[in-house]
Design an enzyme around this catalytic site. Structure first.
Site, short mmCIF file in Angstrom:
data_model
loop_
_atom_site.label_atom_id
_atom_site.label_comp_id
_atom_site.label_asym_id
_atom_site.label_seq_id
_atom_site.Cartn_x
_atom_site.Cartn_y
_atom_site.Cartn_z
N PHE A 25 6.95 -3.82 -7.32
CA PHE A 25 6.44 -4.07 -8.76
C PHE A 25 4.90 -4.13 -8.53
O PHE A 25 4.22 -3.16 -9.29
CB PHE A 25 6.71 -5.44 -8.95
CG PHE A 25 6.12 -6.32 -9.99
CD1 PHE A 25 5.83 -5.67 -11.29
CD2 PHE A 25 5.53 -7.50 -9.57
CE1 PHE A 25 4.92 -6.49 -12.18
CE2 PHE A 25 4.59 -8.05 -10.63
CZ PHE A 25 4.32 -7.44 -11.89
N ASP B 178 8.06 2.92 1.35
CA ASP B 178 9.10 2.00 1.04
C ASP B 178 10.38 2.15 1.29
O ASP B 178 10.98 3.13 1.40
CB ASP B 178 8.91 1.76 -0.81
CG ASP B 178 9.52 0.55 -1.27
OD1 ASP B 178 8.50 -0.07 -1.96
OD2 ASP B 178 10.47 0.15 -1.19
N GLY C 286 12.40 -2.39 -3.99
CA GLY C 286 11.59 -1.53 -4.79
C GLY C 286 12.43 -0.54 -5.33
O GLY C 286 13.48 -0.26 -4.86
N LEU D 168 1.90 -4.16 1.64
CA LEU D 168 2.63 -4.99 0.73
C LEU D 168 4.27 -5.10 1.12
O LEU D 168 4.79 -6.20 0.38
CB LEU D 168 2.67 -4.56 -0.77
CG LEU D 168 1.14 -4.85 -1.56
CD1 LEU D 168 -0.17 -4.22 -0.81
CD2 LEU D 168 1.15 -4.00 -2.84
N THR E 237 11.82 -9.19 8.74
CA THR E 237 11.13 -8.07 7.93
C THR E 237 9.59 -8.42 7.97
O THR E 237 8.67 -7.67 8.06
CB THR E 237 11.74 -7.96 6.44
OG1 THR E 237 13.13 -7.76 6.49
CG2 THR E 237 10.85 -6.76 5.79
N ALA F 156 -1.12 -8.13 1.76
CA ALA F 156 -0.65 -8.95 0.61
C ALA F 156 0.00 -10.16 1.04
O ALA F 156 1.01 -10.25 1.63
CB ALA F 156 0.23 -8.24 -0.19
N TYR G 163 9.97 -18.35 4.31
CA TYR G 163 9.13 -17.34 3.66
C TYR G 163 7.75 -17.57 3.79
O TYR G 163 6.90 -16.58 4.27
CB TYR G 163 9.43 -17.06 2.14
CG TYR G 163 8.60 -16.12 1.44
CD1 TYR G 163 8.80 -14.76 1.82
CD2 TYR G 163 7.95 -16.69 0.31
CE1 TYR G 163 7.74 -13.86 1.19
CE2 TYR G 163 6.95 -15.60 -0.31
CZ TYR G 163 7.07 -14.32 -0.01
OH TYR G 163 6.29 -13.38 -0.61
N LYS H 7 4.91 -15.61 6.10
CA LYS H 7 3.46 -15.07 5.51
C LYS H 7 2.41 -15.68 6.21
O LYS H 7 1.37 -14.96 6.44
CB LYS H 7 3.62 -15.09 3.85
CG LYS H 7 4.54 -14.44 3.36
CD LYS H 7 4.39 -12.95 3.58
CE LYS H 7 3.88 -12.15 2.22
NZ LYS H 7 3.85 -10.67 2.39
#
Ligand code: UDP
Length: 336
Positions: free
Chosen positions: A24, A44, A49, A89, A108, A130, A162, A166
């Protein structure tokens, strides 16, 4: 003797690699950078995606889609070697996915970032990473400033994996900057919404829009007093594009989003009104909404002073306009 004539070469188009560029946010960024004259390489794996997100740029000169994983070192190295800047991203996204597939999320997010930073450091290629407002965790110190403490829950609750993955990515990126001189900027995105975002991974605004348009109940989790600030993706990619051009953003963590705060219960009402829908608003207990004991954030508001200082503006689209755009996109036949 006459003076030597200086012939100025035309500016070379910049080549930007966007990992996760079929997602997105990535697909909107690809459009924005191509429109500004960049060549854009998208990497990607098409897990979350979609190729259709890139329909507007597919076949354009200067655009390439490479289907593969951002955790593949050879592929990432090859594409990074062709790029002047990397926007990283690619990540496992969405709270729903994270609760359901914690191993996939952690592996990931951490692997891909390490692989991208490693490839970028071969030529000191600048990286925009990101990140997410999730890293603030359960902090209540709103508005969140970039240098504020983060506050995560217990490791027995996979929901926090998560945020933690990050946050670790951020530490890694800042370490590559400090130790190896890699030019890295970290953008912490706050609830980015807009056309093409799917509700499939639990995001609230596309979910409410779809429910309102189908006459289905709008599912407000908990009592609906929890708040968020929703930023239009158009504004967010504008801000990201400006950050890429700011040398003083290197080595910085920067909040990117809107600071127009709304309660989720009120959001449901505004979506229903904008859609002229007769849907009811249904309160769903958290225990039913998510797969495990779930802790939600009560308020999440960015401090945007740093962003404004760096790029001279902040996301401005009013929420009602954003809601209208999301509804309009979902009314179109290609919407999922
Ligand atoms: N939410 C909701 N109904 C839904 C999906 C989400 O009430 O169908 C709530 C969710 O519990 C959270 C807020 O909306 O309080 C934002 O959720 P989202 O997953 O969009 O983003 P988050 O801010 O949690 O990353």
């Amino acid at each position: 003797m006459g003076r030597e004539k200086v012939i100025l070469a035309p500016p070379m188009p910049r080549t930007t690699l966007i990992t996760g560029g079929a997602g997105f946010l990535g697909s909107h960024l690809a459009e924005r950078l191509l429109a500004a004259g960049d060549a854009v390489l998208v990497l990607d794996d098409l897990s979350t995606g979609r190729r259709s997100n890139l329909a507007a740029v597919d076949g354009r000169p200067g655009f390439e889609l490479h289907v593969g994983s951002a955790t593949d070192p050879a592929l990432v190295r090859e594409l990074t070697a062709r790029a002047d800047v990397v926007c990283h991203l690619a990540a496992a996204v969405g709270v729903k996915l994270i609760v359901e597939q914690p191993v996939h999320t952690i592996v990931t997010n951490v692997d891909a970032t390490r692989v991208v930073l490693d490839a970028a450091s071969e030529r000191e290629t600048p990286v925009l990473f990101a990140s997410t407002s999730e890293v603030y965790g359960k902090s209540e110190a709103v508005p969140f400033r970039e240098d504020a403490d983060v506050s995560l829950g217990a490791t027995t609750r996979s929901r926090w994996s998560y945020a933690c993955s990050k946050a670790l990515d951020e530490w890694l990126a800042l370490a590559y900057h400090a130790e190896r001189g890699l030019p890295v900027t970290i953008a912490r995105f706050f609830n980015v919404v807009g056309p093409r975002q799917t509700g499939r991974y639990g995001m609230v605004l596309p979910t409410f829009a779809r429910q309102a348009l189908r006459g289905a109940p709008l599912t407000v989790y908990g009592d609906g007093t929890q708040t968020r600030c929703f930023a239009h993706v158009r504004d967010v990619v504008e801000a990201a594009a400006h950050l890429l051009d700011r040398p003083d953003a290197v080595g910085q963590v920067v909040n990117v989003g809107s600071d127009e705060e709304v309660a989720i219960g009120e959001l449901a009402e505004r979506v229903r009104a904008a859609a002229a829908s007769a849907s009811e608003i249904l309160h769903v207990p958290y225990a039913e909404a998510y797969a495990e004991g779930f802790e939600d954030m009560q308020r999440r508001v960015p401090d945007l002073a740093k962003l404004e200082r760096l790029i001279g503006f902040r996301p401005v689209t009013p929420l009602d306009e954003t809601i209208r755009d999301v509804l309009e996109a979902q009314r179109s036949p290609s919407a999922v």
